[in-house]
Motif scaffolding. Structure first.
Motif, PDB file in Angstrom:
ATOM      1  N   PHE A  50      33.214  50.595  35.948  1.00  0.00           N
ATOM      2  CA  PHE A  50      34.167  49.588  36.412  1.00  0.00           C
ATOM      3  C   PHE A  50      35.025  50.145  37.551  1.00  0.00           C
ATOM      4  O   PHE A  50      35.209  49.498  38.580  1.00  0.00           O
ATOM      5  CB  PHE A  50      35.042  49.132  35.244  1.00  0.00           C
ATOM      6  CG  PHE A  50      36.153  48.195  35.615  1.00  0.00           C
ATOM      7  CD1 PHE A  50      35.895  46.874  35.927  1.00  0.00           C
ATOM      8  CD2 PHE A  50      37.473  48.646  35.665  1.00  0.00           C
ATOM      9  CE1 PHE A  50      36.912  46.006  36.260  1.00  0.00           C
ATOM     10  CE2 PHE A  50      38.498  47.792  36.005  1.00  0.00           C
ATOM     11  CZ  PHE A  50      38.222  46.463  36.302  1.00  0.00           C
ATOM     12  N   GLN A  51      35.542  51.379  37.366  1.00  0.00           N
ATOM     13  CA  GLN A  51      36.359  52.015  38.404  1.00  0.00           C
ATOM     14  C   GLN A  51      35.541  52.264  39.663  1.00  0.00           C
ATOM     15  O   GLN A  51      36.024  52.054  40.774  1.00  0.00           O
ATOM     16  CB  GLN A  51      36.930  53.338  37.899  1.00  0.00           C
ATOM     17  CG  GLN A  51      38.130  53.186  37.006  1.00  0.00           C
ATOM     18  CD  GLN A  51      38.719  54.543  36.646  1.00  0.00           C
ATOM     19  OE1 GLN A  51      37.995  55.482  36.329  1.00  0.00           O
ATOM     20  NE2 GLN A  51      40.027  54.639  36.711  1.00  0.00           N
ATOM     21  N   LYS A  56      34.375  50.905  45.262  1.00  0.00           N
ATOM     22  CA  LYS A  56      33.366  50.539  46.250  1.00  0.00           C
ATOM     23  C   LYS A  56      33.732  49.222  46.952  1.00  0.00           C
ATOM     24  O   LYS A  56      33.593  49.094  48.171  1.00  0.00           O
ATOM     25  CB  LYS A  56      32.012  50.412  45.557  1.00  0.00           C
ATOM     26  CG  LYS A  56      30.834  50.594  46.453  1.00  0.00           C
ATOM     27  CD  LYS A  56      29.568  50.703  45.625  1.00  0.00           C
ATOM     28  CE  LYS A  56      28.383  50.925  46.513  1.00  0.00           C
ATOM     29  NZ  LYS A  56      27.137  51.010  45.769  1.00  0.00           N
ATOM     30  N   LYS A  57      34.222  48.237  46.186  1.00  0.00           N
ATOM     31  CA  LYS A  57      34.653  46.966  46.768  1.00  0.00           C
ATOM     32  C   LYS A  57      35.831  47.164  47.709  1.00  0.00           C
ATOM     33  O   LYS A  57      35.894  46.564  48.784  1.00  0.00           O
ATOM     34  CB  LYS A  57      35.049  45.968  45.669  1.00  0.00           C
ATOM     35  CG  LYS A  57      33.882  45.331  44.966  1.00  0.00           C
ATOM     36  CD  LYS A  57      34.360  44.341  43.921  1.00  0.00           C
ATOM     37  CE  LYS A  57      33.219  43.798  43.100  1.00  0.00           C
ATOM     38  NZ  LYS A  57      33.686  42.910  42.027  1.00  0.00           N
ATOM     39  N   ALA A  58      36.780  48.020  47.311  1.00  0.00           N
ATOM     40  CA  ALA A  58      37.946  48.289  48.156  1.00  0.00           C
ATOM     41  C   ALA A  58      37.527  48.967  49.460  1.00  0.00           C
ATOM     42  O   ALA A  58      38.048  48.639  50.536  1.00  0.00           O
ATOM     43  CB  ALA A  58      38.948  49.163  47.408  1.00  0.00           C
ATOM     44  N   LYS A  62      37.943  47.506  53.228  1.00  0.00           N
ATOM     45  CA  LYS A  62      38.646  48.299  54.246  1.00  0.00           C
ATOM     46  C   LYS A  62      37.776  48.475  55.483  1.00  0.00           C
ATOM     47  O   LYS A  62      38.261  48.489  56.610  1.00  0.00           O
ATOM     48  CB  LYS A  62      39.029  49.657  53.659  1.00  0.00           C
ATOM     49  CG  LYS A  62      39.924  50.470  54.546  1.00  0.00           C
ATOM     50  CD  LYS A  62      40.353  51.746  53.862  1.00  0.00           C
ATOM     51  CE  LYS A  62      41.282  52.536  54.756  1.00  0.00           C
ATOM     52  NZ  LYS A  62      41.679  53.799  54.133  1.00  0.00           N
ATOM     53  N   LYS A  63      36.461  48.599  55.275  1.00  0.00           N
ATOM     54  CA  LYS A  63      35.538  48.787  56.389  1.00  0.00           C
ATOM     55  C   LYS A  63      35.521  47.571  57.309  1.00  0.00           C
ATOM     56  O   LYS A  63      35.351  47.690  58.522  1.00  0.00           O
ATOM     57  CB  LYS A  63      34.142  49.034  55.840  1.00  0.00           C
ATOM     58  CG  LYS A  63      33.164  49.625  56.836  1.00  0.00           C
ATOM     59  CD  LYS A  63      31.765  49.738  56.268  1.00  0.00           C
ATOM     60  CE  LYS A  63      31.689  50.706  55.118  1.00  0.00           C
ATOM     61  NZ  LYS A  63      30.314  50.899  54.637  1.00  0.00           N
ATOM     62  N   LYS A  64      35.700  46.393  56.722  1.00  0.00           N
ATOM     63  CA  LYS A  64      35.646  45.163  57.495  1.00  0.00           C
ATOM     64  C   LYS A  64      36.955  44.849  58.208  1.00  0.00           C
ATOM     65  O   LYS A  64      37.003  43.930  59.018  1.00  0.00           O
ATOM     66  CB  LYS A  64      35.266  43.991  56.588  1.00  0.00           C
ATOM     67  CG  LYS A  64      33.834  44.089  56.107  1.00  0.00           C
ATOM     68  CD  LYS A  64      33.470  42.936  55.215  1.00  0.00           C
ATOM     69  CE  LYS A  64      32.042  43.087  54.710  1.00  0.00           C
ATOM     70  NZ  LYS A  64      31.677  42.009  53.799  1.00  0.00           N
ATOM     71  N   GLN A  65      38.012  45.611  57.908  1.00  0.00           N
ATOM     72  CA  GLN A  65      39.296  45.376  58.564  1.00  0.00           C
ATOM     73  C   GLN A  65      39.233  45.787  60.025  1.00  0.00           C
ATOM     74  O   GLN A  65      38.556  46.746  60.381  1.00  0.00           O
ATOM     75  CB  GLN A  65      40.404  46.203  57.904  1.00  0.00           C
ATOM     76  CG  GLN A  65      41.016  45.589  56.700  1.00  0.00           C
ATOM     77  CD  GLN A  65      42.158  46.444  56.187  1.00  0.00           C
ATOM     78  OE1 GLN A  65      42.212  47.644  56.397  1.00  0.00           O
ATOM     79  NE2 GLN A  65      43.081  45.819  55.510  1.00  0.00           N
ATOM     80  N   VAL A  66      39.964  45.069  60.852  1.00  0.00           N
ATOM     81  CA  VAL A  66      40.082  45.435  62.252  1.00  0.00           C
ATOM     82  C   VAL A  66      41.481  46.008  62.457  1.00  0.00           C
ATOM     83  O   VAL A  66      42.479  45.333  62.221  1.00  0.00           O
ATOM     84  CB  VAL A  66      39.882  44.206  63.166  1.00  0.00           C
ATOM     85  CG1 VAL A  66      40.080  44.582  64.616  1.00  0.00           C
ATOM     86  CG2 VAL A  66      38.505  43.624  62.948  1.00  0.00           C
TER      87      VAL A  66
END
Length: 180
Positions: A50-51, A56-58, A62-66
């Motif tokens: 779960f952790q 991984k989702k976080a 974050k990778k998709k942030q500009v």
């Protein structure tokens, strides 16, 4: 407490000990999901997994942030031509890379009485960078400093896109031969 299993099926309301024993039988963990609910909701899951998935989702989000950085070029009212063009070229590169640029003019001592020199310099910079950036904040004074903020133009292609287009154009040019 209300217990939900790893598949999301409701197991009903049971005592804490019963839920813990059930989780241990399955080799999983009992995790409290909604402590403020009445009765509290717990879930039987593999907590390590779960952790890992949450992390991984976080990371993916974050990778998709500009991220837009604000970079600054500093001038003086008496900035020479070469220094001006050097700083203007850096500001142009930063705007092409997608960063914001803050152009500031520092006035020292009696220079503050000649604000029009600073305004002319900022107007010239605005004209020189008009093709790659647009003014986000008009020139204004704060203490002994006058500044202007540029933002990159939205419809401009990024530097990575430009380099890819140039490589593609070069590859197409290599394949063509002329017969004379």
């Amino acid at each position: 407490m209300r217990v939900v299993d790893e598949d999301g099926k409701q197991l009903g309301i049971m005592r804490t000990r019963e839920a813990l024993m059930l989780a241990q039988e399955r080799g999983l963990d009992l995790v409290e999901i909604a402590p403020t609910a009445n009765p509290p909701v717990c879930r039987i899951i593999d907590y390590g997994k779960f952790q890992y998935e949450a992390k991984k989702k976080a990371a993916e989000a974050k990778k998709k942030q500009v991220v837009i950085n604000v970079k600054e070029v500093k001038f003086r009212p008496g900035t020479d031509e070469h220094d001006y063009s050097f700083k203007m070229k850096h500001a142009r590169e930063w705007l092409e890379d997608g960063d914001k640029v803050k152009a500031s003019i520092w006035f020292r001592g009696r220079e503050i009485t000649h604000r029009e020199l600073g305004e002319k310099l900022l107007q010239r910079l605005e004209q020189d960078l008009a093709d790659v950036g647009e003014v986000e904040a008009r020139p204004r004074m704060e203490g002994n400093q006058m500044f202007l903020v540029f933002a990159p133009k939205r419809h401009k292609t990024s530097k990575a896109d430009k380099s890819a287009q140039q490589k593609q154009g070069a590859a197409e040019g290599e394949g063509a031969t002329s017969i004379s």
